[in-house]
Design an enzyme around this catalytic site. Structure first.
Site, mmCIF file in Angstrom:
data_model
loop_
_atom_site.group_PDB
_atom_site.id
_atom_site.type_symbol
_atom_site.label_atom_id
_atom_site.label_comp_id
_atom_site.label_asym_id
_atom_site.label_seq_id
_atom_site.Cartn_x
_atom_site.Cartn_y
_atom_site.Cartn_z
ATOM 1 N N ASN A 102 0.830 -1.203 0.000
ATOM 2 C CA ASN A 102 0.000 0.000 0.000
ATOM 3 C C ASN A 102 0.859 1.244 0.000
ATOM 4 O O ASN A 102 1.933 1.288 0.581
ATOM 5 C CB ASN A 102 -0.983 -0.006 1.179
ATOM 6 C CG ASN A 102 -0.438 0.681 2.419
ATOM 7 O OD1 ASN A 102 -0.497 1.912 2.533
ATOM 8 N ND2 ASN A 102 0.131 -0.099 3.337
ATOM 9 N N PHE A 106 -1.798 8.065 4.241
ATOM 10 C CA PHE A 106 -2.606 8.656 5.324
ATOM 11 C C PHE A 106 -3.861 9.352 4.789
ATOM 12 O O PHE A 106 -4.190 10.479 5.170
ATOM 13 C CB PHE A 106 -1.789 9.670 6.149
ATOM 14 C CG PHE A 106 -0.769 9.069 7.080
ATOM 15 C CD1 PHE A 106 -0.742 7.718 7.373
ATOM 16 C CD2 PHE A 106 0.180 9.889 7.699
ATOM 17 C CE1 PHE A 106 0.208 7.175 8.246
ATOM 18 C CE2 PHE A 106 1.134 9.367 8.570
ATOM 19 C CZ PHE A 106 1.147 8.013 8.836
ATOM 20 N N SER A 164 5.324 5.025 8.826
ATOM 21 C CA SER A 164 4.725 4.790 7.509
ATOM 22 C C SER A 164 5.716 5.204 6.431
ATOM 23 O O SER A 164 6.290 6.289 6.506
ATOM 24 C CB SER A 164 3.438 5.600 7.353
ATOM 25 O OG SER A 164 3.100 5.647 5.978
ATOM 26 N N ASN A 166 4.923 6.041 3.516
ATOM 27 C CA ASN A 166 4.209 6.766 2.461
ATOM 28 C C ASN A 166 4.019 8.260 2.717
ATOM 29 O O ASN A 166 3.299 8.922 1.987
ATOM 30 C CB ASN A 166 2.853 6.095 2.224
ATOM 31 C CG ASN A 166 3.021 4.632 1.829
ATOM 32 O OD1 ASN A 166 3.819 4.323 0.951
ATOM 33 N ND2 ASN A 166 2.322 3.742 2.499
ATOM 34 N N THR A 167 4.638 8.775 3.784
ATOM 35 C CA THR A 167 4.644 10.217 4.027
ATOM 36 C C THR A 167 6.101 10.657 4.016
ATOM 37 O O THR A 167 6.868 10.229 4.880
ATOM 38 C CB THR A 167 3.973 10.560 5.380
ATOM 39 O OG1 THR A 167 2.595 10.195 5.302
ATOM 40 C CG2 THR A 167 4.086 12.044 5.708
ATOM 41 N N LYS A 199 5.105 3.399 17.208
ATOM 42 C CA LYS A 199 5.128 2.339 16.185
ATOM 43 C C LYS A 199 6.324 2.545 15.275
ATOM 44 O O LYS A 199 6.492 3.618 14.691
ATOM 45 C CB LYS A 199 3.831 2.362 15.381
ATOM 46 C CG LYS A 199 3.742 1.234 14.352
ATOM 47 C CD LYS A 199 2.330 1.069 13.858
ATOM 48 C CE LYS A 199 2.231 -0.004 12.781
ATOM 49 N NZ LYS A 199 0.859 -0.174 12.319
ATOM 50 N N ASN A 228 5.683 -1.605 11.415
ATOM 51 C CA ASN A 228 4.915 -1.139 10.267
ATOM 52 C C ASN A 228 5.295 -1.967 9.025
ATOM 53 O O ASN A 228 5.997 -2.974 9.125
ATOM 54 C CB ASN A 228 5.201 0.357 10.052
ATOM 55 C CG ASN A 228 3.962 1.100 9.580
ATOM 56 O OD1 ASN A 228 3.318 0.672 8.624
ATOM 57 N ND2 ASN A 228 3.629 2.192 10.234
ATOM 58 N N GLY A 250 2.042 -8.509 5.254
ATOM 59 C CA GLY A 250 1.593 -9.887 5.050
ATOM 60 C C GLY A 250 2.747 -10.873 5.198
ATOM 61 O O GLY A 250 3.803 -10.559 5.744
ATOM 62 N N SER A 301 -3.155 -7.645 7.127
ATOM 63 C CA SER A 301 -3.149 -8.227 5.777
ATOM 64 C C SER A 301 -3.777 -9.618 5.702
ATOM 65 O O SER A 301 -4.423 -9.941 4.696
ATOM 66 C CB SER A 301 -1.721 -8.292 5.237
ATOM 67 O OG SER A 301 -1.172 -6.999 5.159
HETATM 68 C C1 LIG Z 1 -3.770 -0.929 3.465
HETATM 69 C C2 LIG Z 1 -2.943 -0.702 4.673
HETATM 70 C C3 LIG Z 1 -3.002 0.532 5.312
HETATM 71 C C4 LIG Z 1 -2.245 0.754 6.459
HETATM 72 N N1 LIG Z 1 -2.343 1.961 7.095
HETATM 73 C C5 LIG Z 1 -1.667 2.169 8.247
HETATM 74 C C6 LIG Z 1 -1.811 3.377 8.967
HETATM 75 O O1 LIG Z 1 -2.567 4.285 8.579
HETATM 76 N N2 LIG Z 1 -1.088 3.542 10.097
HETATM 77 C C7 LIG Z 1 -0.258 2.554 10.583
HETATM 78 O O2 LIG Z 1 0.357 2.750 11.639
HETATM 79 N N3 LIG Z 1 -0.117 1.391 9.922
HETATM 80 C C8 LIG Z 1 -0.806 1.170 8.795
HETATM 81 N N4 LIG Z 1 -0.663 -0.028 8.129
HETATM 82 C C9 LIG Z 1 0.289 -1.044 8.652
HETATM 83 C C10 LIG Z 1 -0.374 -2.108 9.514
HETATM 84 O O3 LIG Z 1 -0.948 -1.525 10.659
HETATM 85 C C11 LIG Z 1 0.650 -3.185 9.936
HETATM 86 O O4 LIG Z 1 1.648 -2.571 10.732
HETATM 87 C C12 LIG Z 1 1.310 -3.870 8.757
HETATM 88 O O5 LIG Z 1 0.397 -4.049 7.698
HETATM 89 C C13 LIG Z 1 1.911 -5.223 9.121
HETATM 90 O O6 LIG Z 1 0.928 -6.118 9.589
HETATM 91 P P1 LIG Z 1 0.240 -7.231 8.638
HETATM 92 O O7 LIG Z 1 1.358 -7.978 7.950
HETATM 93 O O8 LIG Z 1 -0.563 -8.097 9.554
HETATM 94 O O9 LIG Z 1 -0.614 -6.486 7.684
HETATM 95 C C14 LIG Z 1 -1.405 -0.271 6.970
HETATM 96 C C15 LIG Z 1 -1.355 -1.511 6.316
HETATM 97 C C16 LIG Z 1 -2.118 -1.746 5.196
HETATM 98 C C17 LIG Z 1 -2.030 -3.086 4.517
#
Ligand SMILES: Cc1cc2nc3c(=O)[nH]c(=O)nc-3n(C[C@H](O)[C@H](O)[C@H](O)COP(=O)(O)O)c2cc1C
Length: 341
Positions: A102, A106, A164, A166-167, A199, A228, A250, A301
């Protein structure tokens, strides 16, 4: 679930949120097993498995997700002002890899909206608020202070998210001096007793991690969320989307995030509760995170591929694994493998 996967990823997510808001996703009976219960920061977690940030960015469905069996739900990231995020497409399923990329950036409706949603709740079940900064903000600390000030009365814990990918520039706040200044600034606005977590990214050098541990231990932080998404792209990825820009989450994140988790556990000497996130998709992986040093867990994920049934499955499986290995509580297992990773 299979029907949702026919839709483009972001559309599927919007439909899911709409179904949850409309009450059309049946609740599932929470797993109630005393071996899974624990208390941190004065909060009683019925089970350790939480919903990670990013699923419910605006705090619209925390209670619906608690009813899916999660032990706690984290909303956000919320930025002070609403912002649209990056242009679409910005969310990709890597089905062959059981992964997601992704670069949402934000996208959210801002603090006023989230505060209104949280203010409408009856407040049963643990809900945390994850805070971000606006892309065009000139003062990052002021953004996090605004988030804490606004949402502390409405959330059970708060998270400073500086990881993140992405910022632009956000992750630089993880450096020793910026981090110290940020935490000091935010702590002044924090009501006493309100848990504040940080985080962090999985893409940190050993030195970065040691600095974070040192700053965290000397600060009012209550815990760390590890981790993250990653900007790394493991060579094993097979999906055609593997080269998309953004954060990878994931299955392919599991090993790296678990290694960072174990390292942070060692660096903090087990003194700070750690929330283990990244690639959890099974009870075995949940258990491995606990043994690597996590007191609590989160996932996101895996829901894309396994649906909400996974929540109960993981909790039931985790309880079995704890008993199989002779533990009488979750807390006994925390960090038992941290030195072997
Ligand atoms: C679509 C998407 C959007 C996410 N947005 C945020 C976010 O706004 N803030 C944040 O701290 N983490 C965000 N994450 C990260 C997740 O909270 C998590 O840390 C990360 O996906 C790893 O866990 P997972 O493998 O179970 O997905 C996002 C993840 C995904 C897939």
């Amino acid at each position: 679930m299979p029907l949702l996967r026919l839709l483009p990823a972001e559309r599927a997510h919007q439909v899911t949120l709409a179904l949850l808001k409309a009450g059309l996703v049946p609740a599932s009976a929470p797993v109630r097993d005393p071996i899974l219960a624990s208390s941190h920061w004065g909060l009683d977690f019925p089970n350790p498995l939480g919903l990670a940030a990013g699923f419910d960015k605006n705090g619209e469905v925390p209670d619906a997700m608690l009813r899916q069996g999660f032990g706690f739900v984290e909303i956000g990231s919320v930025t002070p002002r609403p912002q649209p995020g990056n242009s679409r497409p910005r969310l990709f399923r890597l089905s062959e890899d059981k992964a997601v990329i992704n670069r949402m950036g934000f996208n959210n409706y801002g603090l006023d909206f989230a505060a209104a949603r949280l203010g409408e709740r009856k407040r049963s079940g643990i809900v945390g608020a994850n805070l971000g900064k606006n892309k065009d903000s000139a003062d990052a600390i002021a953004d996090y202070v605004a988030g804490v000030t606004r949402l502390a009365p409405l959330a059970d814990y708060l998270v400073i998210n500086i990881s993140s990918p992405n910022t632009p520039g956000l992750r630089a706040l993880q450096g020793k001096e910026p981090l110290r200044a940020l935490i000091d600034g935010v702590a002044e606005a924090l009501p006493s007793g309100k848990p504040l977590l940080l985080k962090i990214a999985p893409d940190l050098t050993g030195e970065d991690r040691a600095d974070i541990a040192e700053v965290a231990l000397a600060s009012p932080l209550s815990g760390l969320i590890v981790s993250n998404t990653t900007i790394e792209r493991p060579a094993s990825l097979r999906s055609p989307h593997a080269k998309e820009t953004g954060g990878l989450s994931g299955q392919p994140l599991f090993a790296a995030a678990t290694q960072v988790l174990a390292h942070m556990y060692r660096l903090t000497g087990g003194k700070l509760p750690l929330v283990g996130v990244g690639g959890i998709g099974s009870a075995e992986q949940a258990y491995a995170k606990i043994r690597a040093g996590a007191s609590l867990l989160q996932l996101y994920s895996a829901l894309v591929y396994g649906g909400p049934a996974l929540v109960g499955e993981i909790n039931r499986g985790l309880a079995k694994l704890l008993r199989r290995d002779g533990f009488s509580s979750l807390s006994e297992a925390i960090g038992t493998d941290a030195h072997h990773r």
